[in-house]
Design an enzyme around this catalytic site. Sequence first.
Site, mmCIF file in Angstrom:
data_model
loop_
_atom_site.group_PDB
_atom_site.id
_atom_site.type_symbol
_atom_site.label_atom_id
_atom_site.label_comp_id
_atom_site.label_asym_id
_atom_site.label_seq_id
_atom_site.Cartn_x
_atom_site.Cartn_y
_atom_site.Cartn_z
ATOM 1 N N SER A 263 0.882 -1.184 0.000
ATOM 2 C CA SER A 263 0.000 0.000 0.000
ATOM 3 C C SER A 263 0.908 1.219 0.000
ATOM 4 O O SER A 263 2.061 1.142 0.464
ATOM 5 C CB SER A 263 -0.856 0.006 1.264
ATOM 6 O OG SER A 263 -1.454 1.275 1.464
ATOM 7 N N TYR B 35 -1.073 -1.206 10.566
ATOM 8 C CA TYR B 35 -1.248 -1.443 9.121
ATOM 9 C C TYR B 35 -0.019 -0.985 8.345
ATOM 10 O O TYR B 35 0.522 -1.705 7.519
ATOM 11 C CB TYR B 35 -2.503 -0.701 8.651
ATOM 12 C CG TYR B 35 -2.905 -0.927 7.213
ATOM 13 C CD1 TYR B 35 -3.757 -1.972 6.855
ATOM 14 C CD2 TYR B 35 -2.454 -0.073 6.198
ATOM 15 C CE1 TYR B 35 -4.146 -2.160 5.532
ATOM 16 C CE2 TYR B 35 -2.840 -0.261 4.877
ATOM 17 C CZ TYR B 35 -3.690 -1.309 4.544
ATOM 18 O OH TYR B 35 -4.067 -1.489 3.233
HETATM 19 P P1 NAP Z 1 -11.486 -6.089 0.692
HETATM 20 O O1 NAP Z 1 -12.445 -5.449 -0.222
HETATM 21 O O2 NAP Z 1 -11.769 -6.020 2.166
HETATM 22 O O3 NAP Z 1 -11.236 -7.605 0.278
HETATM 23 C C1 NAP Z 1 -10.277 -8.353 0.992
HETATM 24 C C2 NAP Z 1 -10.654 -9.817 0.979
HETATM 25 O O4 NAP Z 1 -9.658 -10.507 1.785
HETATM 26 C C3 NAP Z 1 -12.015 -10.086 1.625
HETATM 27 O O5 NAP Z 1 -12.757 -11.012 0.882
HETATM 28 C C4 NAP Z 1 -11.631 -10.627 3.004
HETATM 29 O O6 NAP Z 1 -12.608 -11.494 3.545
HETATM 30 C C5 NAP Z 1 -10.351 -11.383 2.683
HETATM 31 N N1 NAP Z 1 -9.582 -11.631 3.888
HETATM 32 C C6 NAP Z 1 -9.400 -10.817 4.961
HETATM 33 N N2 NAP Z 1 -8.670 -11.414 5.895
HETATM 34 C C7 NAP Z 1 -8.368 -12.649 5.427
HETATM 35 C C8 NAP Z 1 -7.659 -13.758 5.948
HETATM 36 N N3 NAP Z 1 -7.098 -13.701 7.162
HETATM 37 N N4 NAP Z 1 -7.550 -14.857 5.199
HETATM 38 C C9 NAP Z 1 -8.131 -14.949 3.982
HETATM 39 N N5 NAP Z 1 -8.836 -13.931 3.437
HETATM 40 C C10 NAP Z 1 -8.951 -12.800 4.149
HETATM 41 O O7 NAP Z 1 -10.029 -5.439 0.505
HETATM 42 P P2 NAP Z 1 -9.366 -4.742 -0.785
HETATM 43 O O8 NAP Z 1 -9.603 -3.292 -0.674
HETATM 44 O O9 NAP Z 1 -9.720 -5.469 -2.019
HETATM 45 O O10 NAP Z 1 -7.834 -4.954 -0.401
HETATM 46 C C11 NAP Z 1 -7.018 -5.953 -0.987
HETATM 47 C C12 NAP Z 1 -5.575 -5.662 -0.607
HETATM 48 O O11 NAP Z 1 -5.199 -4.369 -1.086
HETATM 49 C C13 NAP Z 1 -5.328 -5.639 0.904
HETATM 50 O O12 NAP Z 1 -4.071 -6.204 1.189
HETATM 51 C C14 NAP Z 1 -5.312 -4.162 1.216
HETATM 52 O O13 NAP Z 1 -4.581 -3.878 2.384
HETATM 53 C C15 NAP Z 1 -4.669 -3.605 -0.033
HETATM 54 N N6 NAP Z 1 -4.946 -2.193 -0.290
HETATM 55 C C16 NAP Z 1 -6.230 -1.756 -0.481
HETATM 56 C C17 NAP Z 1 -6.459 -0.404 -0.744
HETATM 57 C C18 NAP Z 1 -7.840 0.150 -0.979
HETATM 58 O O14 NAP Z 1 -7.988 1.386 -1.039
HETATM 59 N N7 NAP Z 1 -8.866 -0.652 -1.135
HETATM 60 C C19 NAP Z 1 -5.377 0.474 -0.781
HETATM 61 C C20 NAP Z 1 -4.092 -0.008 -0.578
HETATM 62 C C21 NAP Z 1 -3.883 -1.357 -0.342
HETATM 63 P P3 NAP Z 1 -13.641 -10.892 4.625
HETATM 64 O O15 NAP Z 1 -14.381 -9.791 3.930
HETATM 65 O O16 NAP Z 1 -14.464 -12.061 5.014
HETATM 66 O O17 NAP Z 1 -12.772 -10.347 5.745
#
Ligand code: NAP
Length: 271
Positions: free
Chosen positions: A143, A156
Amino acid sequence: MHTELSNVHQPSSAVVTGAAKGIGAAIARKLVQDGFHVVAVDLDAIALDTLVASLNGNATSVVGDVGDWSTHERAADAAEAYAPLRGWVNNAGIDIVGGAHEVTPEHIERGLRVLQFGSMYGTAIAVRRMLPGQAGSIVNISSIQGIKAFPRYFTYQAAKAAVAMISKGVAVDYGPCGIRCNAVLPGSIETPMLDQTLPRGMSREDAIREQGKLAPLGRIGQPEEIANVVAFLLSDASSFINGAEIVADGGASARCFAYPTPAEIAPFTRS
Ligand code: NAP
């Protein structure tokens, strides 16, 4: 001569964690389009089933917690049952908010377990499984919070910085064996996770617009814009990219303060 990531036209498999929704789901869809058999890993079994059902037999689901080493072993086994494992994306994450004065040991352990250990376990298993074939590409989703501080993201941001460093270490250790490893650093992307962080007291649409103003492009990103970067890193088109931190944030981290842009000072007009 070294052996590089094989052409995706040959049968290859890839593991994507956190694939049930958001960025992970977009990555899984894009990798299937590019010819991979995808093993989609997530805690959310129902959303995972929906995703896999939409991918016409080109994906398999593994329900599990990335904080458990065994989840990654099961994912690797499932991938190798289809085709040689050539791609691995550690994407699963949680949003975990709290400053140093607020966090507890449990909070820190929970955050690091998913965000850092999950990526380390996945990377370690991917390397072991890719070594015999001397080929593969691993991507860790970090990130911009791994390189810039945001208020109250004590745990985080530490984990995300670690994830980028893990990728460099693996790039150095296993580049000579034909295994590349890179980190992708997204800015604000429209996913279920982002919804938890949007400004309150306004409609979701307005909140998304406000959040978008933090980037010089004037908008937040879409999951597909991160999936495209990941797909590139898993393809031969990126064959000389190893140990990189690739920022995809609309320019948000390129500036120090939210100075008014020329377009805001004197809006450009289209003739
Ligand atoms: P998201 O919409 O919350 O999707 C994340 C998925 O990962 C969800 O289905 C979640 O399941 C699953 N998950 C969480 N904990 C887990 C575990 N312990 N084992 C297996 N699966 C797990 O998140 P996203 O925004 O797509 O983010 C994806 C990645 O990008 C993350 O690493 C995040 O930190 C990074 N990121 C996101 C952003 C942003 O703005 N969205 C920015 C920078 C970096 P549940 O919903 O059941 O928990």
